[in-house]
Enzyme design. Structure first.
Site, PDB file in Angstrom:
ATOM      1  N   HIS A   1       0.853  -1.194   0.000  1.00  0.00           N
ATOM      2  CA  HIS A   1       0.000   0.000   0.000  1.00  0.00           C
ATOM      3  C   HIS A   1       0.890   1.245   0.000  1.00  0.00           C
ATOM      4  O   HIS A   1       1.834   1.342   0.802  1.00  0.00           O
ATOM      5  CB  HIS A   1      -0.919   0.009   1.223  1.00  0.00           C
ATOM      6  CG  HIS A   1      -1.959  -1.067   1.200  1.00  0.00           C
ATOM      7  ND1 HIS A   1      -3.305  -0.796   1.140  1.00  0.00           N
ATOM      8  CD2 HIS A   1      -1.844  -2.429   1.202  1.00  0.00           C
ATOM      9  CE1 HIS A   1      -3.980  -1.941   1.114  1.00  0.00           C
ATOM     10  NE2 HIS A   1      -3.111  -2.943   1.158  1.00  0.00           N
TER      11      HIS A   1
ATOM     12  N   HIS B   1      -3.431  -4.796   8.372  1.00  0.00           N
ATOM     13  CA  HIS B   1      -2.317  -3.880   8.118  1.00  0.00           C
ATOM     14  C   HIS B   1      -2.095  -3.029   9.364  1.00  0.00           C
ATOM     15  O   HIS B   1      -2.086  -1.800   9.322  1.00  0.00           O
ATOM     16  CB  HIS B   1      -2.592  -3.017   6.884  1.00  0.00           C
ATOM     17  CG  HIS B   1      -2.491  -3.775   5.600  1.00  0.00           C
ATOM     18  ND1 HIS B   1      -1.287  -4.045   4.987  1.00  0.00           N
ATOM     19  CD2 HIS B   1      -3.445  -4.350   4.824  1.00  0.00           C
ATOM     20  CE1 HIS B   1      -1.495  -4.752   3.880  1.00  0.00           C
ATOM     21  NE2 HIS B   1      -2.796  -4.959   3.767  1.00  0.00           N
TER      22      HIS B   1
ATOM     23  N   ASP C   1      -7.182 -12.548  -2.273  1.00  0.00           N
ATOM     24  CA  ASP C   1      -6.322 -11.364  -2.383  1.00  0.00           C
ATOM     25  C   ASP C   1      -5.787 -11.269  -3.808  1.00  0.00           C
ATOM     26  O   ASP C   1      -4.634 -10.884  -4.050  1.00  0.00           O
ATOM     27  CB  ASP C   1      -5.177 -11.430  -1.371  1.00  0.00           C
ATOM     28  CG  ASP C   1      -4.480 -10.078  -1.179  1.00  0.00           C
ATOM     29  OD1 ASP C   1      -5.082  -9.035  -1.530  1.00  0.00           O
ATOM     30  OD2 ASP C   1      -3.333 -10.061  -0.690  1.00  0.00           O
TER      31      ASP C   1
END
Length: 371
Positions: free
Chosen positions: A135, A187, A266
């Protein structure tokens, strides 16, 4: 109306042999263990269509790079061939304008009643910098009023939001849940007590267990321990055997059972395509066999499909086949609050997959129609 016979039939709870079911107007209208004159005979195992709550892309398309209705259709088509009949397309951390484009595309799909789109998964941007993975760090940020207005839109279907609880407090989580959002923890480098406060506030999910989350240590149990020990949390798990060792997958199923673990892919754009390289920010994601990495070796999503996840969970991890199927259908459907998918009881949508003896997809039906 159409009567089907199935050599084996998993209704989402029990496995039946030599079973019969009727589909009328796209819905399971009747089931029978007694012989019925049928219109179609299905060899193999009939199971509920898979429900994937974490799909970044497919068919050569990454949702972040092309947030449009056309992309959603490409993703659906790519994953349907592997048994997925319902998904929440996932937007990786990005700018507010891209989030808005993604929301508009989802709203258009929901408005059109596009079969297979249950809503949207915003994976970020309110994450931990230290656990951000691929990210982009420049887009990781605190939640703003503009983002609140976006993610609480009423035209997006089911909205799943992955947050780091150290960056989004319990009061905000409680507010989001009261507005109908499903909050997942991921995360994150949060300590155990911070995670527990988020669960108390209404968080019910965990995003890709073990990956990008505070670890399990003797005196610092972290997010992993909270997920494994708290029955209020349903956790996604990427069983490609690259993201998570098979022993840890086994531990997750032993701790939480199939009712607490949902298989997720994912998946990136590579699934259902011959794509090998995908531009990503200032780098590139390369496929090598079943592995997707950036040049420095960082895992960058997966090219896993749901049938592959079920197969690995059963054949390598040792999960009972019915449990693996449950984790791929019933568990994620319940997590999202979807009552008419994830099972094949009377009144359910006739979304089902026919699986051969090698645990490969033979055929997929959506609304009772072969795709």
């Amino acid at each position: 109306m159409t009567w089907f016979s199935a050599k084996q039939f998993f209704d989402g709870a029990e496995l039946h042999s030599d079973y019969y079911f009727e589909v009328e107007k796209g819905v399971i209208s009747s089931v029978s263990a007694s012989s019925v004159v049928c219109d179609a005979h299905l060899d193999g195992l009939v199971a509920p269509g898979f429900v994937d709550t974490q799909v970044n892309g497919g068919g050569g398309v990454l949702f972040n790079q092309a947030p449009s209705l056309a992309s959603l259709k490409s993703m659906l088509s790519a994953h349907r061939q592997y048994g997925t009949t319902t998904m929440t397309p996932t937007l990786i951390t990005d700018s507010l304008p891209v989030m808005q484009q993604a929301a508009d595309a989802i709203a258009e799909a929901v408005s059109e009643n596009l079969q297979g789109i249950a809503g949207v998964h915003f994976e970020g941007p309110h994450l931990s910098i230290t656990k951000r993975g691929i990210h982009p760090s420049e887009q990781v940020r605190v939640i703003s009023d503009a983002e609140l207005n976006l993610i609480t839109r009423s035209d997006l279907g089911k909205v799943l939001l992955t947050i780091a609880p150290e960056n989004v407090g319990p009061d905000v989580i409680k507010d989001l849940v009261s507005r109908g959002l499903i909050v997942s923890l991921g995360h994150s480098n949060a300590d155990f007590n911070t995670v527990l406060a988020a669960i108390e506030a209404g968080a019910t999910g965990a995003t890709h267990l073990y990956n990008a989350m505070s670890g399990l240590q003797a005196r610092a149990p972290g997010l992993i321990a909270a997920v494994l020990t708290d029955e209020r949390i349903t956790s996604g798990l990427i069983v490609d055997l690259l993201h998570v060792h098979s022993a840890n997958c086994r531990l997750a199923f032993k701790a939480k059972s199939a009712k607490g673990i949902m298989l997720v892919t994912d998946a990136m754009a590579h699934v259902g395509s011959d794509l090998t390289q995908l531009p990503w920010l200032d780098t590139v994601i390369t496929r090598d066999g079943d592995k997707l990495t950036t040049p420095n070796g960082t895992l960058a999503g997966s090219c896993l499909d749901m049938m592959g996840a079920v197969r690995r969970a059963h054949q390598v991890v040792g999960v009972a086949l019915t449990d693996a199927l449950y984790s791929a259908s019933n568990t994620p459907a319940k997590f999202l609050g979807l009552e008419n998918v994830g099972h094949l009881s009377i009144g359910a949508q006739a979304d089902f997959v026919v699986i051969d003896k090698h645990l490969q997809v033979d055929s997929v039906f959506q609304g009772g129609i072969k795709q």
